[in-house]
Design a protein around this motif. Structure first.
Motif: not given
Length: 296
Positions: A166-171, A182-183, A240-247
């Protein structure tokens, strides 16, 4: 800035003592529950009329090793669903207000056993239940640590158990993603423990790092479609139209006196929180939601 990581507690041993230290614990009336299933279960657990459940006794169990390392097991990948196939899942009918017959996805005997066990607690003094609950959890003494409440520690635990995804996202290849800033979104966040952990972990203690939004109606009610759509547009406009990284969603409400039906009473809340997350979380993002029971 280096990310902070919650401390790691080593394995330890403990003795469980289920004796009662408080002398003012209320006794349980046998006249109101003598013929109930709850009283039969209490009898099997050593209930003595006039003395309560375990009052005046001390039971020491053998040493118990508490393992801190948590193993996560992911669900297998499901087949892709289409809008048409999802429509076929919907069945209309009377709203169910009791869990007794909700065993489509679980063993009916297991469901009955769990409900009976929960009902047995109804006749016990609340202070006795709290003390037993605290003694059954070896980590309860941690409390809230240096956060404002225990919710922050729960999110810290989830994040750490999931390799800080969540706080350190990886691919998908395990390579750290460049995501500065980080959103994230915190739904039904009060009093704010989840957000407090994330901001602490990322070293962002300033209030400028967090902005509240209560939707078009101004009341923060996630049941209202206008609020969901307003929040979706607000998030997209600021990412930027992308949304948050996690909810994160931590919604809940009191079900005192209706504990056995908590899952049925919470269906609407679960649905709205999941719908909101789907509208604001970017592809490849994550969503964590609190659920009570998983029978249905």
């Amino acid at each position: 800035m280096d990310d902070k990581k919650p401390g790691h507690t080593p394995n330890r041993k403990r003795l469980i003592d289920v004796g009662n230290e408080d002398s003012d614990t209320k006794e349980i009336s046998t006249s109101t529950a003598a013929s109930s299933k709850a009283m039969k279960m209490m009898d099997s657990m050593g209930y003595i009329p006039g003395k309560g459940l375990g009052q005046g006794t001390r039971i020491a169990f053998a040493s118990e090793e508490v393992e801190v390392a948590e193993r996560k097991v992911w669900l297998s990948k499901c087949a892709s669903a289409t809008l048409l196939s999802v429509d076929d899942w919907i069945e209309l009918g009377q709203r169910q207000l009791s869990m007794e017959n909700e065993h489509t996805f679980c063993d009916p005997q297991v469901l009955k056993a769990v409900l009976d066990s929960k009902s047995a607690l109804d006749v016990l003094d609340k202070s006795l239940i709290r003390r037993a609950r605290d003694k059954s959890n070896p980590f309860v003494t941690i409390g809230k640590a240096f956060f404002q409440n225990r919710a922050a520690l729960k999110m810290a635990n989830i994040d750490a158990a999931c390799d800080f995804m969540f706080t350190s996202p990886r691919d998908r290849q395990g390579v750290a993603r460049e995501c500065d800033p980080l959103f994230f979104a915190d739904v039904y966040a009060g009093p704010g423990g989840f957000s407090e952990y994330v901001l602490w972990r990322k070293g962002k203690a300033s209030v400028e790092s967090f902005e509240p939004c209560y939707g078009q109606a101004g009341d923060g009610d996630v049941y209202k479609g206008v609020n969901i759509l307003h929040f979706r547009d607000y998030v997209k406009a600021n990412t930027g139209g992308k949304g948050v990284h996690f909810t994160m969603a931590d919604g809940g409400f009191s079900v005192e006196g209706r504990e056995n039906n908590q899952e049925l009473l919470s269906h609407w809340l679960y649905l709205c929180q999941c719908l909101l997350a789907l509208t604001i979380t970017r592809p490849g993002g994550h969503f964590v939601v609190k659920l009570f029971d998983i029978f249905t």
